[in-house]
Write a protein that holds these residues in place. Structure first.
Motif, PDB file in Angstrom:
ATOM      1  N   ASN A 191       6.537   8.829  -6.900  1.00 38.28           N
ATOM      2  CA  ASN A 191       7.692   8.618  -7.774  1.00 38.28           C
ATOM      3  C   ASN A 191       8.287   7.247  -7.484  1.00 38.28           C
ATOM      4  OD1 ASN A 191       9.930   8.716  -9.379  1.00 38.28           O
ATOM      5  ND2 ASN A 191      10.809  10.565  -8.474  1.00 38.28           N
ATOM      6  N   PHE A 192       7.840   6.258  -8.224  1.00 32.96           N
ATOM      7  CA  PHE A 192       8.306   4.894  -7.996  1.00 32.96           C
ATOM      8  C   PHE A 192       9.797   4.732  -8.306  1.00 32.96           C
ATOM      9  CE2 PHE A 192       3.742   4.351  -8.709  1.00 32.96           C
ATOM     10  CZ  PHE A 192       3.405   3.609  -7.594  1.00 32.96           C
ATOM     11  N   GLY A 193      10.348   5.649  -9.074  1.00 32.48           N
ATOM     12  CA  GLY A 193      11.764   5.551  -9.421  1.00 32.48           C
ATOM     13  C   GLY A 193      12.692   6.037  -8.333  1.00 32.48           C
ATOM     14  N   ASP A 194      12.155   6.689  -7.314  1.00 31.41           N
ATOM     15  CA  ASP A 194      12.962   7.236  -6.226  1.00 31.41           C
ATOM     16  C   ASP A 194      13.001   6.221  -5.081  1.00 31.41           C
ATOM     17  OD1 ASP A 194      14.113   8.597  -4.148  1.00 31.41           O
ATOM     18  OD2 ASP A 194      12.986  10.449  -4.457  1.00 31.41           O
ATOM     19  N   SER A 195      14.191   5.688  -4.785  1.00 34.18           N
ATOM     20  CA  SER A 195      14.318   4.659  -3.749  1.00 34.18           C
ATOM     21  C   SER A 195      13.942   5.201  -2.381  1.00 34.18           C
ATOM     22  CB  SER A 195      15.734   4.096  -3.721  1.00 34.18           C
ATOM     23  OG  SER A 195      16.669   5.131  -3.446  1.00 34.18           O
ATOM     24  N   TRP A 235      11.721   7.539  -1.770  1.00 31.68           N
ATOM     25  CA  TRP A 235      10.247   7.619  -1.726  1.00 31.68           C
ATOM     26  C   TRP A 235       9.652   6.238  -1.483  1.00 31.68           C
ATOM     27  CZ3 TRP A 235       6.224   5.318  -4.144  1.00 31.68           C
ATOM     28  CH2 TRP A 235       4.961   5.902  -3.969  1.00 31.68           C
ATOM     29  N   ARG A 236      10.174   5.223  -2.178  1.00 32.21           N
ATOM     30  CA  ARG A 236       9.649   3.871  -2.006  1.00 32.21           C
ATOM     31  C   ARG A 236       9.810   3.391  -0.568  1.00 32.21           C
ATOM     32  NH1 ARG A 236      12.588   2.778  -6.746  1.00 32.21           N
ATOM     33  NH2 ARG A 236      14.032   1.464  -5.548  1.00 32.21           N
ATOM     34  N   LYS A 237      10.981   3.701   0.029  1.00 27.62           N
ATOM     35  CA  LYS A 237      11.251   3.254   1.388  1.00 27.62           C
ATOM     36  C   LYS A 237      10.283   3.873   2.389  1.00 27.62           C
ATOM     37  CE  LYS A 237      14.925   3.067   4.867  1.00 27.62           C
ATOM     38  NZ  LYS A 237      16.319   3.442   5.186  1.00 27.62           N
ATOM     39  N   ASP A 238       9.940   5.131   2.191  1.00 31.40           N
ATOM     40  CA  ASP A 238       9.080   5.842   3.143  1.00 31.40           C
ATOM     41  C   ASP A 238       7.596   5.637   2.881  1.00 31.40           C
ATOM     42  OD1 ASP A 238      11.302   6.798   4.424  1.00 31.40           O
ATOM     43  OD2 ASP A 238      11.324   8.710   3.342  1.00 31.40           O
ATOM     44  N   ASN A 239       7.230   5.295   1.659  1.00 33.11           N
ATOM     45  CA  ASN A 239       5.809   5.317   1.291  1.00 33.11           C
ATOM     46  C   ASN A 239       5.214   3.992   0.857  1.00 33.11           C
ATOM     47  OD1 ASN A 239       4.980   8.390   1.248  1.00 33.11           O
ATOM     48  ND2 ASN A 239       7.035   8.268   0.369  1.00 33.11           N
ATOM     49  N   LEU A 240       6.005   3.027   0.453  1.00 35.91           N
ATOM     50  CA  LEU A 240       5.462   1.715   0.100  1.00 35.91           C
ATOM     51  C   LEU A 240       5.502   0.828   1.336  1.00 35.91           C
ATOM     52  CD1 LEU A 240       6.860   0.969  -3.473  1.00 35.91           C
ATOM     53  CD2 LEU A 240       4.598   1.788  -2.816  1.00 35.91           C
ATOM     54  N   ILE A 241       4.338   0.467   1.839  1.00 36.89           N
ATOM     55  CA  ILE A 241       4.219  -0.305   3.068  1.00 36.89           C
ATOM     56  C   ILE A 241       3.773  -1.723   2.719  1.00 36.89           C
ATOM     57  CG2 ILE A 241       3.165  -0.436   5.338  1.00 36.89           C
ATOM     58  CD1 ILE A 241       4.856   2.060   4.903  1.00 36.89           C
ATOM     59  N   LEU A 242       4.588  -2.709   3.073  1.00 34.96           N
ATOM     60  CA  LEU A 242       4.239  -4.111   2.852  1.00 34.96           C
ATOM     61  C   LEU A 242       3.649  -4.680   4.141  1.00 34.96           C
ATOM     62  CD1 LEU A 242       4.243  -6.679   1.111  1.00 34.96           C
ATOM     63  CD2 LEU A 242       6.546  -7.154   1.991  1.00 34.96           C
ATOM     64  N   ASN A 243       2.418  -5.166   4.047  1.00 36.49           N
ATOM     65  CA  ASN A 243       1.744  -5.798   5.183  1.00 36.49           C
ATOM     66  C   ASN A 243       1.682  -7.303   4.947  1.00 36.49           C
ATOM     67  OD1 ASN A 243       0.366  -3.383   6.803  1.00 36.49           O
ATOM     68  ND2 ASN A 243       0.203  -2.943   4.616  1.00 36.49           N
ATOM     69  N   ILE A 244       2.197  -8.075   5.873  1.00 35.45           N
ATOM     70  CA  ILE A 244       2.131  -9.534   5.813  1.00 35.45           C
ATOM     71  C   ILE A 244       1.253  -9.992   6.968  1.00 35.45           C
ATOM     72  CG2 ILE A 244       3.440 -11.689   5.847  1.00 35.45           C
ATOM     73  CD1 ILE A 244       5.861 -10.118   4.877  1.00 35.45           C
ATOM     74  N   ALA A 275       0.833  -1.210   0.000  1.00 38.05           N
ATOM     75  CA  ALA A 275       0.000   0.000   0.000  1.00 38.05           C
ATOM     76  C   ALA A 275       0.863   1.253   0.000  1.00 38.05           C
ATOM     77  CB  ALA A 275      -0.916  -0.003   1.225  1.00 38.05           C
ATOM     78  N   MET A 276       0.259   2.362  -0.452  1.00 38.30           N
ATOM     79  CA  MET A 276       0.943   3.649  -0.412  1.00 38.30           C
ATOM     80  C   MET A 276      -0.074   4.736  -0.072  1.00 38.30           C
ATOM     81  SD  MET A 276       1.514   4.612  -4.411  1.00 38.30           S
ATOM     82  CE  MET A 276       0.130   4.831  -5.543  1.00 38.30           C
ATOM     83  N   PRO A 277       0.353   5.798   0.604  1.00 34.17           N
ATOM     84  CA  PRO A 277      -0.573   6.877   0.977  1.00 34.17           C
ATOM     85  C   PRO A 277      -0.934   7.748  -0.226  1.00 34.17           C
ATOM     86  CG  PRO A 277       1.649   7.403   1.697  1.00 34.17           C
ATOM     87  CD  PRO A 277       1.708   6.011   1.143  1.00 34.17           C
TER      88      PRO A 277
END
Length: 789
Positions: free
Chosen positions: A768-772, A774-783, A748-750
């Motif tokens: 910006n999916f190309g910015d590492s 941004w991905r680290k701060d905004n892409l949240i993996l829930n398991i 998920a992402m905000p």
């Protein structure tokens, strides 16, 4: 200058290429003279039928055609292509075998289609729906080694029911049938429909079963149709008892003796240990009121069967009490298998004995559980549980459970340091299969009501911060009206929290340290305050999700009234500094209410839409100025707003990252609003996908204010602008459904961040999916395990 090719353009090219390859490749595997069957179409030739009726009939007829063609996905046949292009595997396992025979589909050829059989099916189905004298023909259309069958159906006019007659005679069974005719499914003016006729026979059978006709069967009813009524496309129906109906089916039976075998074992039956039926002399020593309990070892108290059994001596048999008794015996939770037999003992007076054969489960069990877990707040850890269960603790089907456990959660990075957590505790629970109260509680539900008593203790250590001792106890009742409605009333739900140690580091966060730039945070102080919470709670649950319907709902409402009577009697007033205590501890006084409503829409067998809305409020008053931390609301995480880590959102527009705070994962509130929508689809057997949107937040009723009068969480109080403070997140997920468990991965992402400035809260322009970074701060993996709702 660099240019980028839009990703949707690349996908379109790839999809088109695959379509061309798979389309051409599937037919090249055909032998000479073979044609790939691509399906059938039914055309209705009747201009007098309304368009809607014609379309419905067409869909029903097409559904009955066999075989079904190879499955398609966006017009492609990937499963067929996998079967054709995969070489024959050497073994019945491995990737090649799975690809060809598990994922792949064998080609459906035109030669597999029995067109004459299908034609007869269409005619027969049409006539069963009242289109008498229907006719059908078929044509085959072929091109490029592909073939489709076109069926032309001439249904004629649909016959309508002009009269329904229930033939009378002098028998008792016919008298009862006449009493049932007012609610007949066969209505004058409705179309003739064989399915409705079958349902009517089932309805009559069910009605007779309620009146003691145990041996009756739907096949004993015949419905005669006369379609020669002045050639007006009308049909007269005559409902009557078949002449060949067995005598036993026409007799109304009553109960003679009720006999229970609570320790029944099929192996002992083969050894001749049990004898059915039993004579009165053998039964006399096992008598308990109006029943006989064959329990020589006295493993059970007979009174539990007197409560569970609805058949008494002399009662007329009825299916409702029959099913009710079986369900109540099962819901006792102590029997592995439950069955019954009815044995005719007096055919002259139409009486039979009811025998209940109950195979008990293992009374005692000891289970060791270990598990590992992770969450979106960057915690990983594990838990060990040792559980003991006794299912017949006092010989009355009482369930006693005791467990001891130890757990740890380790902080594995993230934007803030949340420290590690260690928990050790023990719980006990006694569940009694009746209402223990000074008044009598009668229930005609299929589920046995229960009285539950719980007692527990937990020691929690948050390393470098604090340690707490948590005592809890409860006494209450759980009962179900039916399979849809459940009530859970706790007359007393008590929690006592006692801090053991509070470190200087944590105390500094509470009091603040201007020299280090650490603001005061009285909210953290309430976590380690002595707390005494007691009062009644009530929860009501309604669900019809157990039914295979297109639209289903789930609702759970809860109300928690802590310290109300005590607060009124003592006159405590925390706002005026007059806070009362019990056992040297200020008791909490608040009212809390929460509603969880879910709606599910099923598009077809493979796709559905799930939605949820949660609304809750906790209001402190009297002896409390704030709601206890453990009773407040939280959002974020794998089962909430998945684009935000657990407990990192809110309250309101407060920014938990704005200060040099150590406790990023501790945001709580008094008001909660959350909305979720999730589209679910099945790709292949156990593999499911989802796309979801989550929105919501929490708010405070009263601002958090430190000793200097400074608001410590600005923007956290609920106001008329609360809608502008809703957080929004979206994402996609994979669900691996292995029947025994569902493993869920949600990314998920905000999309909307409430603690940004009002005009900048929507963040589409910042994606910006190309910015590492941004991905680290905004892409949240829930398991997680299981669905979020």
């Amino acid at each position: 200058m660099k240019s980028r090719i839009p990703i949707h353009f690349i996908l379109l090219i790839a999809l088109s290429s695959f379509a061309m390859i798979s389309s051409c490749s599937n037919t090249k595997f055909l032998k000479e003279g073979q044609m790939l069957y691509t399906g059938a179409e039914v055309k209705i030739e009747n201009d007098s039928l309304p368009k809607k009726q014609k379309k419905a009939l067409q869909a029903e007829l097409e559904e009955n055609l066999t075989p079904k063609p190879n499955s398609t996905f966006f017009g492609l046949r990937p499963k067929l292509y996998a079967y054709n292009s995969t070489k024959e595997p050497k073994k019945d396992k491995g990737l090649r075998y799975w690809l060809k025979y598990k994922f792949g589909e064998k080609p459906v050829l035109l030669g597999d289609v029995d067109r004459e059989f299908n034609k007869d099916i269409l005619i027969n189905y049409s006539e069963n729906k009242g289109y008498f004298n229907a006719q059908a023909t078929y044509d085959t259309v072929s091109k490029n080694k592909k073939a489709q069958v076109i069926y032309n159906v001439k249904p004629g006019n649909q016959y309508l029911i002009s009269q329904v007659k229930f033939q009378e005679d002098s028998t008792l069974v016919n008298k009862e049938i006449q009493n049932l005719k007012d609610k007949s499914l066969l209505k004058v003016g409705n179309p003739f429909d064989l399915a409705v006729i079958k349902a009517e026979r089932e309805r009559i059978d069910n009605g007779l079963k309620e009146k003691g006709f145990y041996y009756f069967h739907p096949d004993n009813i015949i419905v005669q149709a006369d379609s020669t009524v002045a050639k007006t496309h009308k049909v007269e129906l005559n409902v009557k008892l078949k002449e060949q109906t067995p005598e036993l089916a026409t007799q109304q039976f009553s109960i003679d003796k009720v006999v229970v075998f609570p320790n029944y074992n099929i192996r002992d039956v083969k050894r001749g240990k049990y004898k059915i039926p039993m004579d009165k002399d053998s039964l006399s020593k096992y008598a308990y009121q109006d029943i006989y309990v064959i329990d020589p070892q006295q493993k059970f108290k007979p009174k539990i069967f007197d409560r569970a059994l609805y058949f008494k001596k002399g009662d007329i048999y009825n299916r409702k009490d029959h099913n009710l008794t079986l369900n109540r015996l099962i819901s006792l939770g102590v029997f592995k298998f439950v069955k019954n037999e009815f044995v005719v003992t007096d055919s002259l007076n139409h009486q039979f004995d009811a025998y209940y054969l109950l195979t008990p489960r293992q009374f005692q069990s000891l289970r060791l559980e270990t598990l590992g877990r992770t969450n979106s707040a960057n915690y990983g850890g594990g838990e060990v549980n040792l559980n003991y269960t006794h299912r017949n603790f006092f010989r009355g089907a009482e369930q006693f459970k005791a467990s001891i456990y130890g757990a740890f959660d380790v902080q594995m990075g993230g934007p803030k340091d949340a420290n590690n957590i260690v928990r050790v505790g023990a719980n006990t629970e006694l569940s009694i299969p009746r209402i223990v109260a000074p008044f009598r509680f009668n229930s005609s539900s299929a589920f046995v009501p229960r009285t539950n008593m719980k007692l527990g203790y937990e020691y929690q250590s948050r390393t470098q911060l604090y340690t707490l001792s948590n005592f809890n106890a409860s006494f209450g009742y759980v009962w179900k009206e039916n399979v849809r409605k459940e009530h859970d009333l706790k007359l007393l739900d008590l929690t006592m929290v006692a801090p053991q140690t509070v470190t200087e580091k944590y105390q500094e966060q509470i009091d603040g340290n201007p020299e280090l730039g650490i603001p005061a945070n009285p909210t953290l102080g309430r976590v380690v305050e002595k707390q005494l919470i007691f009062g009644p709670t009530y929860a009501y649950t309604f669900t019809n999700t157990i039914s295979p319907k297109t639209n289903t709902i789930y609702y759970r409402g809860m109300i928690d009234l802590a310290g109300n009577i005590t607060g009124l009697l003592s006159g405590g007033n925390a706002k005026k500094g007059d806070q009362k205590e019990l056992f040297g501890v200020p008791f909490s006084q608040y009212a809390k209410m929460e509603h969880d409503f879910r709606f599910y829409h099923k598009f077809n067998e493979k796709t559905s839409l799930a939605t949820r809305i949660i609304a809750g409020v906790a209001y402190p008053y009297g002896n409390s100025e704030y709601v206890p931390y453990s009773k407040q609301f939280f959002v974020g995480g794998s089962n909430s707003i998945r684009a935000f880590r657990a407990r990192t959102l809110g309250p309101g527009s407060y920014d938990p990252t704005s200060q040099n705070a150590t406790f990023y994962f501790d945001q709580s509130g008094d008001i909660k609003l959350e909305m979720n929508a999730e589209y679910r689809a099945n790709l292949y057997k156990f593999l499911n996908v989802a796309a979801f949107v989550d929105a919501g937040n929490i708010w405070l009723i009263n601002d958090d204010i430190d000793e200097n009068g400074v608001v410590t969480r600005p923007g956290g109080k609920f106001s008329k602008d609360f809608l502008s403070e809703l957080a929004v997140g979206a994402g996609v997920g994979l669900r691996l459904d292995f029947s025994i468990l569902i493993l869920r991965l949600d990314l998920a992402m905000p999309l909307r961040i409430p603690y940004y400035e009002k005009g900048d809260r929507w963040v589409f322009d910042r994606i910006n999916f190309g910015d590492s970074a941004w991905r680290k701060d905004n892409l949240i993996l829930n398991i997680a395990i299981g669905y979020p709702f």
